[in-house]
Design a protein around this motif. Structure first.
Motif, short mmCIF file in Angstrom:
data_model
loop_
_atom_site.label_atom_id
_atom_site.label_comp_id
_atom_site.label_asym_id
_atom_site.label_seq_id
_atom_site.Cartn_x
_atom_site.Cartn_y
_atom_site.Cartn_z
N ARG A 118 12.01 8.67 -1.08
CA ARG A 118 10.66 9.08 -0.69
C ARG A 118 9.81 7.84 -0.43
NH1 ARG A 118 12.67 13.21 -0.12
NH2 ARG A 118 12.11 15.30 -0.83
N ILE A 119 8.95 7.93 0.59
CA ILE A 119 7.93 6.92 0.84
C ILE A 119 6.58 7.64 0.92
CG2 ILE A 119 7.07 5.12 2.37
CD1 ILE A 119 9.85 4.64 3.35
N PHE A 120 5.65 7.24 0.08
CA PHE A 120 4.33 7.87 0.01
C PHE A 120 3.32 6.92 0.66
CE2 PHE A 120 6.92 9.18 -3.58
CZ PHE A 120 6.84 10.56 -3.53
N ILE A 121 2.72 7.37 1.76
CA ILE A 121 1.79 6.55 2.54
C ILE A 121 0.40 7.16 2.47
CG2 ILE A 121 1.29 5.61 4.83
CD1 ILE A 121 4.25 5.89 5.49
N ASP A 181 2.91 15.34 -4.28
CA ASP A 181 3.98 16.31 -4.51
C ASP A 181 5.30 15.62 -4.18
OD1 ASP A 181 5.90 18.34 -4.35
OD2 ASP A 181 4.40 19.84 -3.81
N LEU A 182 6.18 15.47 -5.16
CA LEU A 182 7.40 14.71 -4.94
C LEU A 182 8.34 15.39 -3.95
CD1 LEU A 182 8.39 13.41 -8.50
CD2 LEU A 182 7.12 12.25 -6.71
N SER A 183 8.35 16.71 -3.92
CA SER A 183 9.30 17.40 -3.04
C SER A 183 8.93 17.26 -1.57
CB SER A 183 9.37 18.89 -3.42
OG SER A 183 8.09 19.49 -3.31
N THR A 184 7.63 17.20 -1.25
CA THR A 184 7.19 17.12 0.14
C THR A 184 6.67 15.74 0.53
OG1 THR A 184 4.93 17.85 -0.40
CG2 THR A 184 6.56 19.56 0.10
N ALA A 185 6.43 14.86 -0.45
CA ALA A 185 5.87 13.52 -0.22
C ALA A 185 4.47 13.57 0.37
CB ALA A 185 6.78 12.69 0.68
N ARG A 186 3.76 14.67 0.18
CA ARG A 186 2.40 14.80 0.69
C ARG A 186 1.39 14.58 -0.44
NH1 ARG A 186 1.57 16.77 5.63
NH2 ARG A 186 -0.53 17.43 5.06
N LYS A 217 0.81 -1.23 0.00
CA LYS A 217 0.00 0.00 0.00
C LYS A 217 0.84 1.27 0.00
CE LYS A 217 -3.43 -2.43 2.80
NZ LYS A 217 -4.21 -2.42 4.04
N THR A 218 2.12 1.16 -0.31
CA THR A 218 2.97 2.34 -0.37
C THR A 218 3.56 2.51 -1.76
OG1 THR A 218 5.02 1.21 0.26
CG2 THR A 218 3.62 2.02 2.05
N VAL A 219 3.99 3.74 -2.02
CA VAL A 219 4.75 4.06 -3.23
C VAL A 219 6.11 4.58 -2.77
CG1 VAL A 219 4.84 5.44 -5.34
CG2 VAL A 219 2.64 4.64 -4.47
N ARG A 220 7.16 4.14 -3.43
CA ARG A 220 8.51 4.59 -3.08
C ARG A 220 9.19 5.20 -4.30
NH1 ARG A 220 11.30 1.76 1.66
NH2 ARG A 220 9.62 0.76 2.82
N LEU A 221 10.02 6.20 -4.03
CA LEU A 221 10.83 6.84 -5.07
C LEU A 221 12.29 6.49 -4.78
CD1 LEU A 221 10.39 8.85 -7.49
CD2 LEU A 221 11.22 10.63 -5.95
#
Length: 669
Positions: free
Chosen positions: A538-541, A572-577, A524-528
């Motif tokens: 980056r980890i997007f939760i 937003d890639l810079s803030t991971a929000r 359930k996550t996306v990682r950069l």
């Protein structure tokens, strides 16, 4: 029993459990409050009444039926609450359910744990089915330590958003019913984020339930790293801007062609540009001058993307390919909320549920399909048009429709894999096809030679996805082995291995500057990932189910991800929000694609629809909206329903024509 006896029993209990210092402090406290009177000496080892009381405490602590009774009462109370607060109170039930189950397993009550799990699992299957399937295999205390998923759940906490009144209702219930067990679980594993005002609706807050704890701390630490999300220096777009070749539709209509020997196709495209420009002006006039001013202001205030240097040694682009791309960019149609794209849909027929994936070349001239019989089939659209058939026949037999009058098939058959093919993607020029399969290999095919060139081996389990970089030569793959890998066409071993996901890595996508890749997973996550170092940056939760599709905005600033539940999230890639969730699909989102200038996002789903979303409005929040936390501004502009065709693939061409593909299926009775 009078207060003195109770105090004596408490002191005796503390001493029996080994808390001698606490017992002494309690004795001294009561000695001072009772004006010098002291506790009588109690033989807490041989006192029958004290032993009985202590035994009752111990039996209550170890009684497995307390979990079922406590959870059942809490569940009944939550479901019988007022509708205004019910959806918030029900958010508590899933974390309490899984921790009750794991506590029972941890104490060795395996049979009671299975009964408890099977009794209440249906309440949570709709949203948490995959998590429940994993927890179902936890049958002993050793499993709790060995299974990474269970271990992370026990170490982490859950953040739940509650309005003030819902929070007070829950506390009042727990205290009035003396539900100490449920109170202890909630206190240990749940953090409440209490806000004032009325409860939010059940669907508009994607961050209502989030996991915190050690994993969240790790994500926060990783997300502090600096990333270079801009575009590459001296890109083709930059060259066009410097020479004035990248024009808007209105400029195309007003300006003259710089090339004196412009052919008829350029003239026709200019005329189309004029018509499109006048049509948009008419629509804007109808909408009002104020709206037009706001739109122009928003366009002006968008800051250009910074320029960065490539970390990889990029291949040299041939002159013919470069000229072809520049020509496409010059004739790109500028899209917006009032200028919708044309959509070309390619439908596979007679696949008999054998189509696993499909892909469309960058110019839309080639379509590929990967099948469960380990074959790959490539169709040339120019030849399909000459044959007069608009459908893509996928039959392996010699049916009249799939065989031309001259005895040849209408497609090119590529054989080599020994398992179902899960991805097939074209290189940017369209001269290669990259495929991945359940046989754990990745194969490179030539569309000119119609032959297999290389077989790449490195993954240990089925490879779910493989994608070329925007400049070709390099490609990325992801697998059931929970890793993603970076490859180059001229080497049979991977250049980088990205490990960190807790479950299958289901999809992969390159950043436009080729310095990063993004991966979506069943965890359930996306990682950069940084392709040079192989580190996660980056980890997007935020997703509540497995992530199945990814897309990067053309300027590299934003990323969209689609999941199994039909939710699309824009990051937003810079803030991971998460900027905003896109709610509209009611089934898996299999494909995402940004338009050439990044103003529109197209999504294709298993619900047999293609949706267009206005990206521009979602990324420009007013100060009042940012202060109130209202970021759900993204609106669906248009929905294109198919008759009965789930959408497997989407692609915007360089000229902003939207291509889509899917296999027609029998509608459910």
């Amino acid at each position: 029993m009078d207060p003195e006896q109770i105090n004596e029993f408490v002191v005796g209990y503390l001493k029996k459990k080994g808390f001698s210092s606490a017992a002494k402090d309690l004795e001294s406290y009561h000695h001072q409050n009772n004006n010098g009177s002291s506790f009588t000496s109690v033989d807490y080892h041989n006192d029958p009444e004290l032993t009985k009381l202590i035994r009752s405490f111990s039996q209550q602590e170890d009684d497995p039926t307390r979990y079922r009774e406590g959870y059942s009462k809490l569940r009944s109370w939550a479901y019988n609450s007022l509708d205004l607060y019910k959806h918030e109170l029900l958010r508590v039930m899933y974390p309490v359910f899984i921790h009750c189950y794991m506590d029972l397993v941890g104490k060795g009550h395996t049979q009671e744990a299975r009964t408890f799990f099977n009794s209440f699992r249906k309440d949570h299957e709709m949203v948490h089915l995959r998590d429940l399937q994993k927890l179902e295999g936890v049958l002993s205390p050793s499993h709790l330590e060995e299974m990474e998923f269970a271990r992370s759940l026990r170490k982490s906490k859950v953040n739940i958003k509650f309005c003030q009144y819902s929070y007070e209702l829950l506390l009042q219930y727990l205290h009035s019913t003396v539900s100490t067990l449920m109170l202890g679980i909630i206190n240990e594993h749940i953090n409440f984020q209490v806000y004032s005002g009325q409860p939010t609706s059940s669907s508009d807050d994607i961050e209502a339930v989030t996991i915190v704890g050690s994993f969240q701390d790790t994500a926060n630490h990783i997300n502090q790293k600096e990333i270079q999300w801009g575009l590459l220096e001296d890109s083709l777009e930059d060259r066009l801007e410097k020479t004035g070749g990248l024009l808007s539709d209105s400029e195309k209509g007003q300006g003259e062609s710089k090339d004196g020997d412009a052919d008829d196709s350029k003239k026709r495209s200019t005329e189309i540009g004029k018509q499109g420009s006048s049509l948009k002006k008419l629509k804007k006039d109808k909408a009002g001058n104020a709206t037009a001013k706001v739109a122009r202001l928003e366009t002006i205030t968008v800051s250009p993307a910074p320029r960065v240097k490539p970390e990889l040694a990029l291949p040299v682009m041939s002159t013919d390919v470069e000229q072809s791309i520049l020509e496409d960019l010059r004739n790109r149609v500028q899209l917006s909320s009032v200028a919708m794209p044309s959509v070309s849909f390619y439908t596979f027929v007679n696949t008999h549920n054998g189509l696993n994936c499909s892909s469309i070349s960058h110019d839309g001239s080639l379509v590929a399909g990967g099948f469960s019989d380990s074959s790959i089939k490539v169709w040339d659209m120019a030849k399909i048009g000459q044959a007069g058939s608009g459908a893509l026949q996928a039959e392996n037999d010699s049916s009249d429709q799939s065989i031309r009058p001259n005895g040849r098939r209408s497609y090119t058959l590529l054989l080599g894999h020994s398992g179902p093919v899960y991805s097939a993607t074209f290189s940017p020029p369209g001269d290669f096809v990259l495929s991945s399969s359940a046989d754990t290999t990745i194969r490179l095919w030539s569309t000119k030679l119609n032959a297999n060139l290389v077989c790449y081996k490195g993954h240990n389990y089925p490879v779910w996805d493989a994608q070329f970089s925007p400049f070709g030569h390099y490609f990325a793959s992801c697998s059931h082995d929970r890793t993603a890998r970076i490859w180059s066409m001229d080497r049979i071993q991977p250049l980088r291995i990205m490990a960190g996901h807790l479950s299958d890595v289901d999809c992969v996508q390159w950043h436009p500057n080729c310095n990063y890749i993004a991966t979506g997973s069943s965890d359930k996550t996306v990682r950069l990932w940084d392709v040079q170092t192989g580190e996660c940056v980056r980890i997007f939760i935020g997703h509540r189910s497995m992530v199945l599709s990814l897309a990067m905005s053309p300027d590299g600033r934003y990323m969209a991800s689609g999941d199994e539940d039909g939710t699309i999230m824009m990051w937003d890639l810079s803030t991971a929000r998460c900027i905003t969730p896109l709610m509209g699909h009611n089934s898996c989102v299999w494909s995402l694609s940004y338009s050439g200038e990044g103003s529109l996002l197209a999504s294709g789903s298993a619900d047999c629809t293609v949706k267009l979303w206005d990206v521009t409005s979602s990324t420009k929040l007013t100060k009042a909206e940012e202060k109130n936390g209202n970021s759900n501004r993204l609106r669906s502009l248009r929905t294109f329903p198919t008759k009965s065709t789930p959408v497997h693939a989407l692609r915007f061409s360089r000229r902003n024509l939207l291509f889509a593909a899917g296999a027609i299926s029998k509608p459910a009775n």
